[in-house]
Write a protein that holds these residues in place. Structure first.
Motif, PDB file in Angstrom:
ATOM      1  N   ASN A 116      -3.525  -5.689  -2.403  1.00 49.31           N
ATOM      2  CA  ASN A 116      -4.100  -4.483  -2.991  1.00 49.31           C
ATOM      3  C   ASN A 116      -3.134  -3.306  -2.831  1.00 49.31           C
ATOM      4  OD1 ASN A 116      -5.692  -1.994  -3.202  1.00 49.31           O
ATOM      5  ND2 ASN A 116      -7.465  -3.349  -3.251  1.00 49.31           N
ATOM      6  N   GLY A 138       0.787  -1.226   0.000  1.00 48.26           N
ATOM      7  CA  GLY A 138       0.000   0.000   0.000  1.00 48.26           C
ATOM      8  C   GLY A 138       0.823   1.281   0.000  1.00 48.26           C
ATOM      9  N   TRP A 196       3.047   4.275  -1.557  1.00 41.72           N
ATOM     10  CA  TRP A 196       3.295   5.012  -2.800  1.00 41.72           C
ATOM     11  C   TRP A 196       4.460   5.955  -2.565  1.00 41.72           C
ATOM     12  CZ3 TRP A 196       0.323   4.461  -7.346  1.00 41.72           C
ATOM     13  CH2 TRP A 196      -0.746   3.547  -7.225  1.00 41.72           C
ATOM     14  N   HIS A 255       0.890   6.088   2.715  1.00 42.71           N
ATOM     15  CA  HIS A 255       0.157   4.830   2.914  1.00 42.71           C
ATOM     16  C   HIS A 255      -1.137   5.183   3.616  1.00 42.71           C
ATOM     17  CE1 HIS A 255      -0.934   0.864   4.506  1.00 42.71           C
ATOM     18  NE2 HIS A 255      -0.044   0.322   3.702  1.00 42.71           N
ATOM     19  N   VAL A 256      -2.216   4.495   3.276  1.00 45.71           N
ATOM     20  CA  VAL A 256      -3.521   4.817   3.843  1.00 45.71           C
ATOM     21  C   VAL A 256      -3.527   4.718   5.368  1.00 45.71           C
ATOM     22  CG1 VAL A 256      -4.391   2.441   3.637  1.00 45.71           C
ATOM     23  CG2 VAL A 256      -6.006   4.362   3.582  1.00 45.71           C
ATOM     24  N   GLU A 290      -3.675  -0.237  -2.896  1.00 50.56           N
ATOM     25  CA  GLU A 290      -4.265   0.895  -2.188  1.00 50.56           C
ATOM     26  C   GLU A 290      -4.370   0.632  -0.690  1.00 50.56           C
ATOM     27  OE1 GLU A 290      -4.854   3.761  -3.397  1.00 50.56           O
ATOM     28  OE2 GLU A 290      -4.605   3.312  -5.530  1.00 50.56           O
ATOM     29  N   THR A 291      -4.697  -0.606  -0.318  1.00 49.32           N
ATOM     30  CA  THR A 291      -4.933  -0.921   1.092  1.00 49.32           C
ATOM     31  C   THR A 291      -3.830  -1.760   1.724  1.00 49.32           C
ATOM     32  OG1 THR A 291      -6.123  -2.982   0.612  1.00 49.32           O
ATOM     33  CG2 THR A 291      -7.406  -0.935   0.625  1.00 49.32           C
TER      34      THR A 291
END
Length: 251
Positions: A207, A70, A72, A86-87, A209-210
């Motif tokens: 994932n 997750g 970036w 990161h989220v 994103e997560t």
């Protein structure tokens, strides 16, 4: 003949990705700043005084720690400043070449690593080559058509960042890249020799994103095509520049 759809690099192995508009490649080298750094753990066999290539299991990687998927990244080559997001973590910036700032990075990434598993130790480099999964300096090449085929097999959309590709190509038939092994590929002003298909692992199930495993990518490859390949590794035969939108051809 097709075109270059996207270019990506991953400055810290398994710790983020960054889209590019252009890249300059050198013969016999991996993509500049791609896997330039890697994060060791307590069981690593990598030694800083003799920074030779070692297998990926010697580093913190997404196959063992999916939450890392997750992350970036943006990296400013001129200043050496890197920003990670990161989220589940606050945005963080540091200079990975400054040893005084590395402990702050380790502190930032540690909460993403389950305490019962291996923990991040420090940041290392084996420059000038990147710490690729292959034991030679490689460029990974993916095709949008093969990705679309996997999406069809799964029955839903899939983030292509899971595959961690360097060069994404449009204008091919699905899996045609597997027929390029042993052939040269001209992309922009660069010539690359395709070496082998990429055998995939559980890292692609996470994932981007997560950081959670949510898709059986390996099952989709096995059920659909009786293999676990996605993309190919290539070496730079003749250096040059590749821009998004450049054409390519199999020589």
């Amino acid at each position: 003949m097709g075109s270059v759809a996207e270019l990506w690099r991953h400055p810290i192995k398994s710790h983020g990705r960054e889209a590019l508009n252009s890249v300059d490649l050198k013969a016999g080298q991996s993509m500049p700043w791609d896997r330039h750094w890697a994060v060791t753990h307590e069981a690593t066999k990598f030694t800083a005084h003799d920074p030779q290539w070692v297998m990926c299991r010697n580093f913190m990687i997404t196959v063992a720690t999916p939450s890392l998927a997750g992350i970036w990244t943006t990296f400013d080559e001129a200043s050496g400043q890197m920003t990670l997001s990161h989220v589940d973590r606050p945005k963080f910036s540091f200079n990975p070449s400054n040893p005084d700032e590395v402990p702050q990075f380790i502190e930032w990434v540690t909460p993403l690593c389950p305490p019962e598993k291996r923990q991040p130790k420090t940041l290392v480099t084996s420059a000038p080559r990147g710490m690729t999964d292959s034991d030679y300096p490689s460029i990974s090449i993916m095709t949008k058509a093969s990705h679309a085929a996997v999406e069809t097999q799964l029955g839903h959309a899939l983030a292509h960042e899971r595959w961690r590709g360097n060069i994404w190509l449009d204008g091919t038939k699905a899996w045609s890249e597997n027929d390029w092994v042993g052939k040269d590929l001209r992309i922009g002003s660069t010539v690359l020799t395709v070496k082998e298909p990429i055998q995939r692992c559980m890292a692609t199930a996470a994932n981007p994103e997560t950081g959670q495993r949510d898709v059986d990518t390996l099952g989709a490859l096995r059920d659909g095509w009786d293999h676990q390949y996605f993309g190919v590794y290539a070496i730079v035969k003749s250096g040059g520049t590749i821009d998004v939108g450049d054409s390519y051809e199999v020589l």
